[in-house]
Design a protein around this motif. Sequence first.
Motif, PDB file in Angstrom:
ATOM      1  N   SER A   1      42.635   0.479 -12.297  1.00  0.00           N
ATOM      2  CA  SER A   1      43.137   0.096 -11.212  1.00  0.00           C
ATOM      3  C   SER A   1      44.562   0.513 -10.611  1.00  0.00           C
ATOM      4  CB  SER A   1      43.281  -1.489 -11.067  1.00  0.00           C
ATOM      5  OG  SER A   1      43.465  -2.072  -9.780  1.00  0.00           O
TER       6      SER A   1
ATOM      7  N   SER B   1      43.508   1.457   2.106  1.00  0.00           N
ATOM      8  CA  SER B   1      42.795   0.640   1.554  1.00  0.00           C
ATOM      9  C   SER B   1      42.855   0.613   0.093  1.00  0.00           C
ATOM     10  CB  SER B   1      41.442   0.916   2.013  1.00  0.00           C
ATOM     11  OG  SER B   1      41.088   0.944   3.347  1.00  0.00           O
ATOM     12  N   TYR B   2      42.727   1.597  -0.520  1.00  0.00           N
ATOM     13  CA  TYR B   2      42.790   1.735  -2.058  1.00  0.00           C
ATOM     14  C   TYR B   2      44.138   1.025  -2.608  1.00  0.00           C
ATOM     15  CZ  TYR B   2      39.148   4.762  -3.313  1.00  0.00           C
ATOM     16  OH  TYR B   2      37.845   5.441  -3.358  1.00  0.00           O
TER      17      TYR B   2
ATOM     18  N   ILE C   1      43.779  -2.793  -1.840  1.00  0.00           N
ATOM     19  CA  ILE C   1      42.617  -3.520  -2.722  1.00  0.00           C
ATOM     20  C   ILE C   1      43.335  -3.459  -4.164  1.00  0.00           C
ATOM     21  CG2 ILE C   1      40.392  -3.557  -3.573  1.00  0.00           C
ATOM     22  CD1 ILE C   1      39.741  -2.216  -1.048  1.00  0.00           C
ATOM     23  N   HIS C   2      43.640  -2.415  -4.780  1.00  0.00           N
ATOM     24  CA  HIS C   2      44.083  -2.485  -6.115  1.00  0.00           C
ATOM     25  C   HIS C   2      45.380  -2.960  -6.415  1.00  0.00           C
ATOM     26  CE1 HIS C   2      40.242  -0.704  -7.382  1.00  0.00           C
ATOM     27  NE2 HIS C   2      40.453   0.032  -6.201  1.00  0.00           N
TER      28      HIS C   2
ATOM     29  N   THR D   1      39.565 -10.593  -2.954  1.00  0.00           N
ATOM     30  CA  THR D   1      39.940  -9.139  -3.007  1.00  0.00           C
ATOM     31  C   THR D   1      38.334  -8.213  -2.909  1.00  0.00           C
ATOM     32  OG1 THR D   1      41.719  -9.650  -4.091  1.00  0.00           O
ATOM     33  CG2 THR D   1      41.156  -7.297  -4.303  1.00  0.00           C
TER      34      THR D   1
ATOM     35  N   GLU E   1      37.292  -5.574  -0.374  1.00  0.00           N
ATOM     36  CA  GLU E   1      36.984  -4.224  -0.841  1.00  0.00           C
ATOM     37  C   GLU E   1      35.569  -3.924  -0.242  1.00  0.00           C
ATOM     38  OE1 GLU E   1      36.690  -1.727  -4.950  1.00  0.00           O
ATOM     39  OE2 GLU E   1      36.610  -3.922  -4.961  1.00  0.00           O
TER      40      GLU E   1
ATOM     41  N   SER F   1      35.221  -0.578   2.073  1.00  0.00           N
ATOM     42  CA  SER F   1      34.485   0.547   1.472  1.00  0.00           C
ATOM     43  C   SER F   1      34.021   1.535   2.380  1.00  0.00           C
ATOM     44  CB  SER F   1      33.409  -0.197   0.390  1.00  0.00           C
ATOM     45  OG  SER F   1      32.372  -0.708   1.041  1.00  0.00           O
TER      46      SER F   1
END
Length: 131
Positions: free
Chosen positions: A35, A72-73, A76-77, A90, A94, A98
């Motif tokens: 992550s 987004s990455y 989310i992480h 979460t 995601e 996606s």
Amino acid sequence: MAVFHLWKVSQVIQSDSGAAVQVMDNILRFERIWSLGLIVFGIHLIMAGIAASKACFIPKVLSGLLILAGVSYLLIHSMYQAFPQYETSTAAIETILSLPMMMGELGFGMWLLVKGIKVKSSTRPSYLGAS
């Protein structure tokens, strides 16, 4: 680094002396490191999107999708790292994000391939001193 923990899981399982606690601990370490790697990847996509937006020959839609994918990455992480208690929320976010993430990464990659094939097949002079 993350995959090393998966290797450790396989070693613990194959040794027959592996405790479930060791297996789960290594799986959680893998997920945490993976992550963190995706957070770095998100920052990379944001920077690539910004660079692409400054280039006049790259479509602005693609640079926007790259930036959206990177954000987004990152979102989310970061949420997985900072708020593990909201894992189901979460995961839902995601799932929604996606599609834009995929469109940004794959769209830009496909565009580069198509553009590269077109440039390669043209009769453009070399600027590197070779002909």
